[in-house]
Write a protein that holds these residues in place. Sequence first.
Motif, PDB file in Angstrom:
ATOM      1  N   UNK A   1     -13.739  28.212 -13.606  1.00  0.00           N
ATOM      2  CA  UNK A   1     -14.896  27.917 -12.773  1.00  0.00           C
ATOM      3  C   UNK A   1     -14.463  26.812 -11.831  1.00  0.00           C
ATOM      4  N   UNK A   2     -14.545  27.078 -10.551  1.00  0.00           N
ATOM      5  CA  UNK A   2     -14.050  26.139  -9.545  1.00  0.00           C
ATOM      6  C   UNK A   2     -15.207  25.717  -8.646  1.00  0.00           C
ATOM      7  N   UNK A   3     -15.246  24.428  -8.324  1.00  0.00           N
ATOM      8  CA  UNK A   3     -16.272  23.940  -7.399  1.00  0.00           C
ATOM      9  C   UNK A   3     -15.622  23.449  -6.127  1.00  0.00           C
TER      10      UNK A   3
ATOM     11  N   UNK B   1     -10.114  18.350  -3.123  1.00  0.00           N
ATOM     12  CA  UNK B   1     -11.446  18.805  -2.728  1.00  0.00           C
ATOM     13  C   UNK B   1     -12.010  19.777  -3.750  1.00  0.00           C
ATOM     14  N   UNK B   2     -11.103  20.507  -4.389  1.00  0.00           N
ATOM     15  CA  UNK B   2     -11.531  21.509  -5.356  1.00  0.00           C
ATOM     16  C   UNK B   2     -11.550  20.890  -6.737  1.00  0.00           C
ATOM     17  N   UNK B   3     -12.528  21.242  -7.518  1.00  0.00           N
ATOM     18  CA  UNK B   3     -12.577  20.757  -8.895  1.00  0.00           C
ATOM     19  C   UNK B   3     -12.633  21.960  -9.818  1.00  0.00           C
ATOM     20  N   UNK B   4     -11.721  21.977 -10.791  1.00  0.00           N
ATOM     21  CA  UNK B   4     -11.806  23.060 -11.773  1.00  0.00           C
ATOM     22  C   UNK B   4     -12.701  22.557 -12.882  1.00  0.00           C
TER      23      UNK B   4
END
Lengths: 326, 262
Positions: free
Chosen positions: B166-168, A189-192
């Motif tokens: 930077x994390x989304x 779910x998380x994208x770096x």
Amino acid sequence: MNSTKEVLVFAEQNGGEIHPISFELLGKGRELADKLGGVLSSVLLGDKIAGVATELIYHGADRVYLYDHVIFHDLDLLNYKHNLVRLAREIKPEIFLLGATHWGRSLGARVAVALGTGLTADCTGLEIDRDGNFIQIRPAFSGNVLAHIRTKTKPQMATVRYKVMRSRPRDVNRKGEIIEKKTEVIPSLLAIAHQEKRDEVNIAEAEVIVSGGAGLKKAEDFSLLADLAGLLGATVGASRPPVDSGWIGREHQVGFSGNTVKPKIYLACGISGSSQHLAGMRESDVIIAINTDPSAPIFKVADYGIVGDLYEVVPKLITRIKRCRS
Amino acid sequence: MRIIVPIKQVPDMNQVKFDVAGGRVDRSSAGVEINPFDLNALEAAVQIKENVGGTVTVISMGPRRAVTSLRDALARGADDAVLLEDRKFAGADTLATSYTIACAIRKLGAFDLIICGEKTVDGDTGQVGAEIAEHLNIPHIAHVSWFELSAKKIVAQCEIGGRACTVESPVPVLLTLTKDVNIPRLPSFRDKAKARQVAVEVWGARELAGYADIKWCGVRGSPTRVHRVIIPSDENRKGRIFRNTIDEAIDEIAAGPLRHLN
């Protein structure tokens, strides 16, 4: 959970480099495993990471569980957690240690909840007592007390503060097993989006620190401390007031809201020694304090205290050191 | 936007006293306040509400006295407040605390964001935020120094492994914030007066029935336990204090601890 006497250490890596805390945990883990009559193992997750697995054996592990998969290229919290939980359920370790880095603490917290087990944060001591109980020692109340904690569930999990435990010397003749494990991938779910290595100050690693506080009159006066720091091969630090005033960056801040440091020498210039600040530096080997106020709390923790004005003392110290060397 | 901010009432660390001989923290020796790190979380939530609209709910698990901190939070911009108070919740470690708070959040219903402070000044674990996220099966981003909300997505900056990342994440997500993120506002007299009009809901074990299994709360639900507390003294420090003898001090220090440095 029943458990075999296995002490499991999470080997933290980023970009293929193993964080030194992993070796410190193995050093302590070796001692714990030996006391329990058990096995010391390490879990290493990463992308194209197989080449460094032997380092963990050289530093004391009997066994390495290796998860080599592209999903671990980025610090994907949920996939790291998922696979660590699967491993812990399979091997049922007695003790499971992670470094108390941002990553280790974040990951450890989620793993502990998934396993329904206790997690003790930021330990500065780990012992097996006379009765074979695992005692986890950690500071609390902004570093004013040391709590001794016991855990009822297994695995007994702890995150451990960096630069406290001792790693063992690297022994390339040590033998151990490397077990390749199958990674199970779950939706990320998380994208770096972006990772940038900070090439600035890493004050947590500094062996000598010259630190300034509210006793400084203006931002430019940090250059005086920088001069002294240059002579000593030191890093410049700061207490909270100059950082809050914008005189120096937060990466230099030492204290409960800043960095915890454990240098050989900490020179506190114009720092009163609030408990907030002491929490970050009271474990320094030698503390030298300069302050005009004889009742400043910093003097209670100082090995050497000078009641005086840093604007007089620091230049004299610089002159004296230069004279010693010529 | 529905934002939930868990807060904790803690002793004022500048006042609290420690009993070295008795090995105790004297909590009664100090006043209480909102955990300073939680003020940054609350400020961030209120700023979002002011920018894009929504509600901010503060929730705290503690004794009845914690109502004063919830009122303080209302005066600083929260819209509603819930106190989780019950003897059965007491003595909780981070696992039981995060479980109880997570169950209460489920009772509150759908949310977009949970914003937490980095850690508390008394417990110092920094674990509860991440643990709440795991109980609720949502992602979290920890040690956030900056973030931005855009179209049901959070973009955050944090430090992991010595690198600025930077994390989304999609919402719902939980964030734990460092102090760098903002400067918390102070409540005005008018805010405090308005806050006094708002009812603080108090939920005990009975109100959480159907959401929480009481055996996972409080002391019963805590796998870790404090076995002993030691107040360390600094007696092993040399403590050489020089007054009026600066030159002598400098000689000793230059010849002593600073001698071997290049």
